[in-house]
Design a protein around this motif. Structure first.
Motif, short mmCIF file in Angstrom:
data_model
loop_
_atom_site.label_atom_id
_atom_site.label_comp_id
_atom_site.label_asym_id
_atom_site.label_seq_id
_atom_site.Cartn_x
_atom_site.Cartn_y
_atom_site.Cartn_z
N SER A 85 0.70 -0.99 -0.30
CA SER A 85 0.06 0.03 0.27
C SER A 85 0.68 1.17 -0.02
N ASP A 86 0.65 2.37 -1.10
CA ASP A 86 1.25 2.86 -1.35
C ASP A 86 0.58 4.76 -0.35
N SER A 87 0.78 4.58 0.51
CA SER A 87 -0.36 5.79 1.17
C SER A 87 0.20 6.92 1.50
N THR A 88 -0.03 7.97 0.25
CA THR A 88 0.31 9.27 0.66
C THR A 88 -1.33 10.51 1.09
N SER A 89 -0.21 11.34 2.42
CA SER A 89 -1.76 11.85 2.36
C SER A 89 -2.01 12.97 1.64
N PHE A 90 -2.95 14.09 1.80
CA PHE A 90 -3.89 14.96 1.29
C PHE A 90 -2.30 16.17 1.45
N TYR A 91 -1.61 16.05 2.76
CA TYR A 91 -1.22 17.17 3.11
C TYR A 91 -0.35 16.95 2.36
N GLU A 92 0.86 15.34 1.85
CA GLU A 92 2.15 15.77 1.07
C GLU A 92 1.34 16.23 -0.17
N ILE A 93 0.30 16.07 -0.83
CA ILE A 93 0.33 16.04 -2.11
C ILE A 93 -0.13 17.94 -2.57
N SER A 96 -12.02 13.22 -0.33
CA SER A 96 -11.57 12.66 -1.96
C SER A 96 -11.02 13.10 -2.08
N LEU A 97 -9.35 13.32 -2.10
CA LEU A 97 -7.84 12.99 -2.60
C LEU A 97 -7.07 11.97 -1.95
N GLY A 98 -8.14 11.64 -0.55
CA GLY A 98 -7.36 10.73 0.23
C GLY A 98 -7.81 9.31 -0.67
N GLU A 99 -8.98 9.13 -1.30
CA GLU A 99 -9.29 8.06 -1.34
C GLU A 99 -8.93 8.31 -2.74
N ALA A 100 -8.75 8.67 -3.81
CA ALA A 100 -7.76 8.96 -5.33
C ALA A 100 -6.67 8.59 -4.87
N ILE A 101 -5.22 9.03 -4.34
CA ILE A 101 -4.48 9.70 -4.28
C ILE A 101 -3.66 7.98 -3.34
N GLY A 102 -4.35 8.64 -2.01
CA GLY A 102 -3.30 7.94 -0.35
C GLY A 102 -3.61 6.63 -0.32
#
Length: 338
Positions: free
Chosen positions: A114-122, A269-275
């Protein structure tokens, strides 16, 4: 008088470690991707007469006599010992390689990753793409860290000013923070950094208007509904909105359908799409370590064939080994070739 020169001879001891050819070969094989390793093995099967495809046949009765040497030892366990008179020390590896080219249960293993990236990092990545002053970057980055999980800013700019001064040692005014917030609200997705649900929806509507670059009556109506009739909208008082804005029911319904497509939680939504990027990784090798310090490397690839020594080859080696006391020069050269 000419000055004479003096030579001094000194002796130094230096420890040098060299790798045997087989050790070097093992390292090179480990560096190959699985597909290239498979091609290398198939090519070696064609070129090397000493190799055959298939499992060893140690249990076959017809080979029982040839599987032992003069000392009664198993020849497979003494492959290198029988060649000790012909090979140099560097040619004989100090370890035995364990063949294991099938994973457990004959099944290639998959490793969920799982490549988990928070929306804060985005958002911070988008910040680095902007041409801002160092002070502006500090303010926007602090605002990003102040967002809740929905991507909204629930704190007042006044309280954030105090936090900046106390915890970060950054002096700023509310006007500077307002400017920094406008920069943040221009990030993707639309609605990030809004201070309320109403502002979040308005930011998204205005972004759509800017993208269309031409008048759109429905978008204008959406903005009026959220800006002028927000309380009635949250209470679902549709009749009051229709009467207040003096519009027909069909036009209102069309605008309402578009409003319901907006995202009230842009951060989620950003977390679901990218995180939450779940991938399946198929490793080339499985590495197992044991308490005694030994390491076992097994192939995780069903397409690589098992290898065995050619029976004709091993019999010729054993025959030359038995008669090595009375071997001629040609026989010794043949043994080296084998």
């Amino acid at each position: 008088m000419a000055q004479g020169s003096r030579q001094i001879q000194s002796q130094a001891q230096q420890q040098v470690q060299t790798l045997s050819p087989q050790q070097i070969l093992v390292v090179k094989l480990l560096e190959l991707p699985a597909v290239e390793l498979e091609d290398r093995i198939h090519a070696e099967l064609l070129e090397n007469p000493a190799l055959e495809e298939g499992k060893e046949e140690n249990t076959a009765d017809e080979y029982a006599d040839s599987d032992t040497t003069e000392d009664g030892m198993n020849s497979d366990a003494n492959d290198y010992d029988s060649l000790s008179d012909y090979l140099t020390e560097d040619d004989i590896p100090d370890y035995k390689l364990q063949e294991n080219n099938r994973s457990k249960d004959e099944q290639a293993e998959d490793i969920p990753f799982s490549d988990s990236t928070s929306f804060y990092e985005i958002l911070k990545e988008q910040l680095r793409e902007r041409n801002l002053t160092e002070h502006q970057c500090d303010l926007v980055e602090y605002l990003i860290g102040s967002l809740d999980d929905d991507g909204l800013l629930r704190k007042s700019l006044e309280s954030i000013c105090d936090e900046l001064a106390i915890y970060a040692g950054i002096e700023s005014t509310e006007e500077e923070l307002e400017e920094a917030l406008c920069i943040l609200q221009d990030f993707d997705p639309a609605g990030i950094g809004a201070r309320s649900l109403q502002e979040c929806l308005l930011i998204q509507i205005c972004r759509k208007k800017d993208e269309e670059k031409k008048p759109n009556p429905i978008l204008e109506l959406e903005e009026r509904i959220i800006r002028e009739c927000y309380e009635e909208f949250t209470r679902k008082h549709w009749e009051k909105i229709i009467k207040k804005l003096d519009i027909d029911e069909e036009t209102f319904q069309e605008a309402l359908n578009e409003i319901t497509k907006l995202n009230p939680r842009p951060g989620a939504s950003l977390g679901e799409a990218i995180g939450r990027n779940l991938q399946q990784i198929v490793p080339d090798f499985i590495v197992e370590t044991y308490d005694d310090g030994t390491i076992n490397i097994s192939l995780n690839n069903r397409n690589v064939p098992e290898l065995r020594m050619s029976r004709d080859f091993t019999e010729m080696v054993e025959e030359h080994t038995k008669n090595r006391a009375n071997q001629s020069k040609e026989s010794k050269e043949a043994m080296m070739f084998l």
